[in-house]
Structures are given as C-alpha cells and as structure tokens.
Design an enzyme around this catalytic site. Structure first.
Site, PDB file in Angstrom:
ATOM      1  N   THR A 168       6.098   0.593   2.094  1.00 25.47           N
ATOM      2  CA  THR A 168       7.159   1.408   2.687  1.00 25.47           C
ATOM      3  C   THR A 168       6.509   2.402   3.635  1.00 25.47           C
ATOM      4  OG1 THR A 168       8.573   1.196   0.735  1.00 25.47           O
ATOM      5  CG2 THR A 168       9.038   3.020   2.230  1.00 25.47           C
ATOM      6  N   LYS A 221      14.399  -0.187   5.058  1.00 26.27           N
ATOM      7  CA  LYS A 221      13.967   0.375   3.775  1.00 26.27           C
ATOM      8  C   LYS A 221      14.148   1.885   3.728  1.00 26.27           C
ATOM      9  CE  LYS A 221      12.194   0.946  -0.242  1.00 26.27           C
ATOM     10  NZ  LYS A 221      10.833   0.587  -0.657  1.00 26.27           N
ATOM     11  N   LYS A 239       8.338  11.120  -0.203  1.00 29.64           N
ATOM     12  CA  LYS A 239       7.606  10.475   0.894  1.00 29.64           C
ATOM     13  C   LYS A 239       8.557   9.691   1.791  1.00 29.64           C
ATOM     14  CE  LYS A 239       6.080   6.396   1.058  1.00 29.64           C
ATOM     15  NZ  LYS A 239       5.491   5.059   0.811  1.00 29.64           N
ATOM     16  N   LEU A 278       0.823  -1.204   0.000  1.00 28.07           N
ATOM     17  CA  LEU A 278       0.000   0.000   0.000  1.00 28.07           C
ATOM     18  C   LEU A 278       0.867   1.267   0.000  1.00 28.07           C
ATOM     19  CD1 LEU A 278      -2.433  -1.432   2.668  1.00 28.07           C
ATOM     20  CD2 LEU A 278      -2.894  -1.218   0.224  1.00 28.07           C
ATOM     21  N   PRO A 279       0.269   2.420  -0.351  1.00 33.16           N
ATOM     22  CA  PRO A 279       1.070   3.635  -0.554  1.00 33.16           C
ATOM     23  C   PRO A 279       1.656   4.295   0.682  1.00 33.16           C
ATOM     24  CG  PRO A 279      -1.008   3.745  -1.769  1.00 33.16           C
ATOM     25  CD  PRO A 279      -1.112   2.588  -0.832  1.00 33.16           C
TER      26      PRO A 279
END
Length: 357
Positions: free
Chosen positions: A141, A226, A301, A108-109
């Site tokens: 992420t 990450k 982001k 998912l975003p």
C-alpha cells in the site's frame, strides 16, 4: 537499514494447469502445450516474493500451497528461517530474486521500502535496463505517484534472454484488502493497476492468494483505489464509533443500537462485520482487546497517503485530514499496534458492553 527488513522472496514450483485455463504468459512462447495437466509445460516459471511480514508471509505460503515453486528473501532472518524450514529456498538480495524469477511479487511496508527494493543497492533493477522477470507485481500500500514512477522504470527495461524479439517487462500495482485473516485464508481482494494485458496474465497467480481481483485501470490506479478504500473505511469506523459512543451516553446499549444500524440505513462493514464495541461481536479485534487486525499505525499511514494525494491534485478532503489527525493522535498515545477500531475506546471513551455503564 530499515528498508531491508521489508524484503522477501519466493520462487515457486511448477503449477499444473489445463490448456484451457487462463495462463500467465511469459515472453517466451510456450511449446507443446498439452491438454493434460500432468504434461503442461512450465508456463508460470519461477515466482519471487519479496516481503515476508504479516501479510506477505501468508500470501507466500498460499502460493506454495497452490503448487508454485517458491523461493523467499527477507532481511528478517527469522522470517527466512520459517520458510527454509519448510523447504522453501531463500535468497540474500532482491537482485538474486530477480536473476532467478520469471514473476516477482513485493509486499512491503511503505513507498520508500518499495522504491529501495527496486532501485537500491542489489535491488531488482540493479542489473541496469536488463530484467529477467517478465512480470512484476507490487502489492504494497503506497502512494500512486511512486507506483507510476516504478512502472515507468520497469517499462524502460528490456527482457533478458528473449528469443522471440519481444521484450518489455510488465508492471502492476496490486494492493489488497482483507487484512491478515484474509491473507491467511487466501480470500484477499486485489485492486490492480497497469496494463489490462498484464492484469489478465497475472489473474491466476493473484487468485491463488485471493478470492477476487478488480481491474482499476492504468499504472497507479490500484494504489489509488486502495488508499481511497481505506479512507472510506477510516471515516466509516469513526462515524460508527462516534454514534455508538453517543448512544451509550444517551442510555442506549451498543448491542441494541448495532441492531438498529444493521437493520437501517446506517448499516456498513464497520457495524455489521467489524463492530468496534467490546462485547457486541465475537471474533473481531474489539472482542480481544483490539489485538490483531489492522494496526492503527497502518491506518494512519494510509490516511497520510490519502492526504498527500489530495494535496497533490488539489481536492478538498476535510474528513481525510480529520481522520488523519485522530489516528495519528492514537499512535502518539501509545495505541499504534492496536487495531484501528480501538478508536471507539481510546478516542471516544466508549464502554465495554460487558461492563455496562
């Protein structure tokens, strides 16, 4: 609701496994395991995949190719139609996914999307503290803090229908590196946080979508790895772009300076595998007007996540905040959908190698 658009589910077919292979082990004991792949019982069960965006759709398709029974959910109806068109079952909500799956994957975003898919109306945990899936894997992420919170929520649940008295579902944060091309090719790298037992159980499933897995430690460590990786990548791309743009201004062709870098101590992925100068390297975003690849808005982001984490733990990270400012500026200037290597042209005003000076 924005978070809905991020959801997608997969419920996968039985995969044929040798008895000697590493197996995903559900809480129910396997019975009558045969050495013949044709007689192997359904050890892996059903896998639900939530989130059919650029990355998730490709990861889900690789699970189908690997022989899993797949069922998908996404609030994007067009994404669902693509899977239903190839015979993959679709579900209306994350909760429906959970009710029919032994293993769940989410891609998912953002942190808010993940939290909503787990805890929102008709989310994975909608049924209270009883869960059907014995293993939940989030490859989004997101910030390590959210990963830890969700892991704690899952660890407070009990498995439905357990026959062996066992009973706590397992959670992994397993973000990926490699981008859309690696997702397509099934060559992603998974950075995994959570219990080592869960990691070993999940490894065969993850290797159906990737080439390597790295165990990073406890809950949240996969997410931490990450954002640290992408921080290093952002700073590396800025350094390479800045040096190449300076070199051009000093009269050195970017192709020549790239050869110098790649034969010297400046060599790195941003110079030898993902060069940001148009005309220097084929098959990378800089060769196609920075289309495809890893969007600038996603790098911004991830840098926001790194910056927030740095603030939370009180670590000085000046390059993080400088990179964050640069990439956020690129987004404001309308380059948010371009690959993050566009910083060479759109921030440093570097020159296309084909056009010259």
């Amino acid at each position: 609701m924005a978070s809905r658009g991020a959801r997608a589910l997969l419920s996968l077919p039985k995969r044929k496994l040798n008895a000697s292979s590493p197996l995903l082990r559900p809480p129910l004991p396997a019975r009558g395991l045969s050495s013949s792949p044709d007689d192997a019982p359904s050890i892996l069960g059903n896998v639900g995949f939530i989130g059919l965006g650029n990355m998730g759709s490709r990861m889900a398709k690789n699970l189908v190719k690997a022989g899993y029974n797949v069922a998908v959910h996404d609030v994007n109806g067009d994404a669902m139609k693509i899977f239903s068109g190839i015979g993959v079952p679709t579900k209306k909500t994350p909760f429906e996914v959970a009710e029919e799956s032994d293993v769940i994957m989410t891609m998912l975003p953002s942190s808010s999307h993940v939290f909503d898919v787990y805890t929102g109306l008709n989310g994975l945990l909608h049924g209270g503290n009883l869960l059907r899936p014995w293993l939940l894997i989030d490859s989004s992420t997101i910030d390590p803090q959210t990963s830890k919170k969700i892991s704690a929520l899952v660890s407070n649940c009990t498995l439905k229908g357990k026959r062996d008295g066992g009973g706590v579902p397992m959670m992994l944060d397993a973000p990926v590196s490699g981008g859309v091309l690696a997702a397509e090719a099934g060559s992603l790298t998974f950075m995994v946080g959570g219990s080592e037992e869960a990691y070993l159980a999940a490894k065969p499933l993850l290797l159906s979508m990737g080439k390597s897995t790295i165990y990073c430690g406890g809950a949240g460590n996969g997410s931490a790895a990450k954002i640290c990786n992408n921080l290093a990548l952002a700073v590396s791309m800025l350094g390479v772009s800045e040096a190449l743009a300076l070199g051009q201004s000093l009269g050195i062709a970017a192709s020549v300076l790239t050869r110098v870098f790649n034969s010297s101590s400046a060599r790195c992925w941003s110079s030898d595998s993902y060069n940001p100068v148009p005309g220097v390297m084929e098959g990378v975003p800089s060769s196609r007007n920075y289309e495809g690849g890893f969007a600038t808005k996603l790098m911004a982001k991830d840098l926001n996540l790194a910056g927030s984490s740095a603030d939370e733990v009180g670590v000085k990270c000046p390059l993080t905040f400088q990179a964050q400012e640069i990439y956020s500026g690129l987004c404001k200037d309308g380059h948010e959908s371009k690959d993050f290597s566009c910083v060479f042209c759109h921030y440093y005003s570097g020159i296309d190698e084909h056009k010259g000076n």
